[in-house]
Motif scaffolding. Structure first.
Motif, PDB file in Angstrom:
ATOM      1  N   LEU A  23    -109.051 -21.796  47.799  1.00  0.00           N
ATOM      2  CA  LEU A  23    -107.669 -22.306  47.743  1.00  0.00           C
ATOM      3  C   LEU A  23    -107.164 -22.363  46.307  1.00  0.00           C
ATOM      4  O   LEU A  23    -106.031 -22.008  46.014  1.00  0.00           O
ATOM      5  CB  LEU A  23    -107.590 -23.713  48.356  1.00  0.00           C
ATOM      6  CG  LEU A  23    -107.715 -23.826  49.871  1.00  0.00           C
ATOM      7  CD1 LEU A  23    -107.634 -25.294  50.283  1.00  0.00           C
ATOM      8  CD2 LEU A  23    -106.621 -23.039  50.572  1.00  0.00           C
ATOM      9  N   SER A  24    -108.053 -22.815  45.420  1.00  0.00           N
ATOM     10  CA  SER A  24    -107.673 -22.941  44.019  1.00  0.00           C
ATOM     11  C   SER A  24    -107.296 -21.571  43.443  1.00  0.00           C
ATOM     12  O   SER A  24    -106.316 -21.449  42.702  1.00  0.00           O
ATOM     13  CB  SER A  24    -108.832 -23.563  43.238  1.00  0.00           C
ATOM     14  OG  SER A  24    -108.476 -23.694  41.905  1.00  0.00           O
ATOM     15  N   ASP A  25    -108.072 -20.543  43.816  1.00  0.00           N
ATOM     16  CA  ASP A  25    -107.747 -19.179  43.351  1.00  0.00           C
ATOM     17  C   ASP A  25    -106.392 -18.735  43.890  1.00  0.00           C
ATOM     18  O   ASP A  25    -105.601 -18.114  43.172  1.00  0.00           O
ATOM     19  CB  ASP A  25    -108.823 -18.185  43.806  1.00  0.00           C
ATOM     20  CG  ASP A  25    -110.048 -18.255  42.912  1.00  0.00           C
ATOM     21  OD1 ASP A  25    -110.089 -19.138  42.026  1.00  0.00           O
ATOM     22  OD2 ASP A  25    -110.973 -17.448  43.109  1.00  0.00           O
ATOM     23  N   MET A  26    -106.142 -19.044  45.159  1.00  0.00           N
ATOM     24  CA  MET A  26    -104.861 -18.644  45.760  1.00  0.00           C
ATOM     25  C   MET A  26    -103.698 -19.359  45.096  1.00  0.00           C
ATOM     26  O   MET A  26    -102.659 -18.764  44.831  1.00  0.00           O
ATOM     27  CB  MET A  26    -104.868 -18.974  47.255  1.00  0.00           C
ATOM     28  CG  MET A  26    -105.335 -17.822  48.084  1.00  0.00           C
ATOM     29  SD  MET A  26    -104.880 -18.026  49.790  1.00  0.00           S
ATOM     30  CE  MET A  26    -105.999 -19.277  50.266  1.00  0.00           C
ATOM     31  N   GLU A  27    -103.905 -20.635  44.821  1.00  0.00           N
ATOM     32  CA  GLU A  27    -102.825 -21.436  44.222  1.00  0.00           C
ATOM     33  C   GLU A  27    -102.477 -20.962  42.816  1.00  0.00           C
ATOM     34  O   GLU A  27    -101.349 -21.109  42.375  1.00  0.00           O
ATOM     35  CB  GLU A  27    -103.246 -22.902  44.169  1.00  0.00           C
ATOM     36  CG  GLU A  27    -103.223 -23.557  45.526  1.00  0.00           C
ATOM     37  CD  GLU A  27    -103.951 -24.892  45.548  1.00  0.00           C
ATOM     38  OE1 GLU A  27    -103.869 -25.573  46.571  1.00  0.00           O
ATOM     39  OE2 GLU A  27    -104.614 -25.249  44.549  1.00  0.00           O
ATOM     40  N   ARG A  28    -103.471 -20.417  42.133  1.00  0.00           N
ATOM     41  CA  ARG A  28    -103.245 -19.963  40.761  1.00  0.00           C
ATOM     42  C   ARG A  28    -103.140 -18.450  40.650  1.00  0.00           C
ATOM     43  O   ARG A  28    -103.171 -17.898  39.554  1.00  0.00           O
ATOM     44  CB  ARG A  28    -104.357 -20.502  39.850  1.00  0.00           C
ATOM     45  CG  ARG A  28    -104.148 -21.956  39.526  1.00  0.00           C
ATOM     46  CD  ARG A  28    -105.396 -22.701  39.147  1.00  0.00           C
ATOM     47  NE  ARG A  28    -105.114 -24.112  38.947  1.00  0.00           N
ATOM     48  CZ  ARG A  28    -104.980 -24.995  39.921  1.00  0.00           C
ATOM     49  NH1 ARG A  28    -105.112 -24.623  41.175  1.00  0.00           N
ATOM     50  NH2 ARG A  28    -104.710 -26.261  39.657  1.00  0.00           N
ATOM     51  N   ASN A  29    -103.047 -17.808  41.812  1.00  0.00           N
ATOM     52  CA  ASN A  29    -102.926 -16.345  41.808  1.00  0.00           C
ATOM     53  C   ASN A  29    -101.602 -15.926  41.174  1.00  0.00           C
ATOM     54  O   ASN A  29    -100.606 -16.638  41.273  1.00  0.00           O
ATOM     55  CB  ASN A  29    -102.989 -15.848  43.256  1.00  0.00           C
ATOM     56  CG  ASN A  29    -103.090 -14.346  43.329  1.00  0.00           C
ATOM     57  OD1 ASN A  29    -103.909 -13.731  42.642  1.00  0.00           O
ATOM     58  ND2 ASN A  29    -102.233 -13.742  44.128  1.00  0.00           N
ATOM     59  N   LEU A  30    -101.629 -14.763  40.539  1.00  0.00           N
ATOM     60  CA  LEU A  30    -100.411 -14.284  39.884  1.00  0.00           C
ATOM     61  C   LEU A  30     -99.301 -14.046  40.906  1.00  0.00           C
ATOM     62  O   LEU A  30     -98.162 -14.450  40.696  1.00  0.00           O
ATOM     63  CB  LEU A  30    -100.727 -12.986  39.127  1.00  0.00           C
ATOM     64  CG  LEU A  30     -99.735 -12.557  38.062  1.00  0.00           C
ATOM     65  CD1 LEU A  30     -99.468 -13.672  37.070  1.00  0.00           C
ATOM     66  CD2 LEU A  30    -100.237 -11.327  37.343  1.00  0.00           C
TER      67      LEU A  30
END
Lengths: 204, 181
Positions: free
Chosen positions: B142-149
């Protein structure tokens, strides 16, 4: 005498006719000149517009429409991105908050985060080791600034004697705001509040 | 006949005015307004050129990399396959396999045609899928998705925690965007 007066009358009538004719001729001449003037001005305007239209086409071509459309698109992209980032939400701080806000004798068994009619809704179910543990959890959630209308319901004892419960609350958008989480101040102060609430309450 | 000639001239004047001069005058009024518009635009052209030059200069100073990045934040089209690939590569870092991907494109809002100033410059697509993972990997994913470009907005997330289990089944729906034509 009579022939003299009729002669004068004839002269007056003739003079009057000549005057009327002059006026009528003057008005007619003026209306013809006006008509020609308006017609000529229209031709001039049409020619002038034609010339300016050509000049405008040349200027438009010189402006390089492709470069302008590229700039316009970049502008739209930047403005849209800014607005999307301003309203961007992150869920991960919510997990950290729930983990820290849950007393040891409470466990959650389901999690549901959703958007309902533009509101952020959190539905949880869980089990607590007795009503006092659940009361502690309720106290923490009720004191939190990030839940609106927190409601605990469906309280039931299971086979092991634990209290099963459901929780529903509306989330304050500040808790899941990306721009808020970048600064993290609000979230950290909320965690401190949850921790201090747990330490101030009697342990189960 | 001579007596009637002033009256004939006056009648001709009135007829000329109403059948020709007045009609032409109305045309001239419209043309005059059009000519004024052209004059205004042409007098602004030099300002526009100066403004465009300053914008092009600023644009050229943008690093190429930043332009590429901002194009990724809000792409020109939804490209569902590339989006699925992006999600899958993010998930696979944590040993997560994405299943049942469903892409639902937002329908065109025809009210935009009535009030175009209220229309959004971008369109949305909702992607929902399920996956099985541990709680810690869920948070990382989720964290990766939230900070995805490419902006991905989490619209709903649900999962049940089974006793003595370490892996849970999650249902997730995200919203992502692209720039309208």
């Amino acid at each position: 005498m009579t022939s003299t007066s009729s002669g004068i009358a004839q002269v007056e009538r003739r003079a009057s006719r000549t005057f009327l004719s002059t006026i009528a001729f003057f008005i007619f001449s003026a209306s013809v000149i006006l008509a020609l003037g308006v017609f000529g001005y229209r031709l001039y305007l049409e020619y002038s517009i034609d010339q300016m239209s050509g000049a405008l086409e040349e200027a438009r071509a010189a402006l390089d429409p492709e470069a302008i459309s590229e700039l316009t698109e970049l502008h739209r992209r930047i403005v849209s991105t800014r607005s999307l980032i301003d309203s961007h939400q992150v869920v991960t701080p919510l997990f950290a908050f729930i983990e820290d806000a849950a007393p040891r004798m409470v466990r959650f068994t389901s999690f549901k985060f959703s958007h309902e009619e533009g509101k952020l809704v959190l539905d949880l179910t869980g089990e607590a080791r007795g009503y006092s543990a659940l009361a502690l959890q309720a106290d923490i959630f009720n004191k939190s600034r990030y839940f609106r209308n927190p409601v605990f319901s469906d309280l039931n004892l299971n086979d092991k004697g634990d209290v099963k419960f459901s929780f529903k609350g509306l989330l304050e958008p500040g808790l899941v705001s990306y721009s808020g989480s970048v600064s993290t101040e609000t979230f950290e102060s909320e965690l401190e509040l949850a921790t201090s609430t747990q330490s101030n309450l009697p342990q189960i | 006949m001579k007596n009637k000639s002033p009256i004939i001239l006056l009648l001709l004047s009135v007829a000329l005015f109403y059948t020709f001069t007045n009609v032409e005058y109305k045309k001239v009024t419209g043309l005059q307004a059009q000519a004024n518009d052209y004059k205004d635009i042409l007098s602004n052209v030099s300002d526009i050129v100066r403004f465009r030059d300053s914008l092009l200069l600023a644009y050229e100073e943008f690093p190429e990399e930043d332009i590429t990045r901002i194009n990724r934040v809000l792409p020109d089209n939804v490209d569902a396959v590339r989006l699925a690939l992006e999600l899958d590569s993010m998930a696979s870092k944590y040993g997560i396999s994405i299943q049942d991907i469903n892409v639902e494109q937002e329908e065109e809002d025809f009210s935009d045609l009535i009030l175009p100033e209220n229309s959004l410059p971008y369109q949305k697509v909702t992607v929902s899928f399920s996956f099985i993972s541990s709680y810690d990997n869920l948070k990382r994913f989720l964290s990766d998705m939230e900070r995805n470009l490419r902006i991905m907005e989490i619209k709903s997330l649900s999962f049940d925690v089974k006793e003595d289990a370490t892996l849970y089944e999650h249902e997730l729906a995200i919203e992502t965007y692209w720039l309208k034509e």
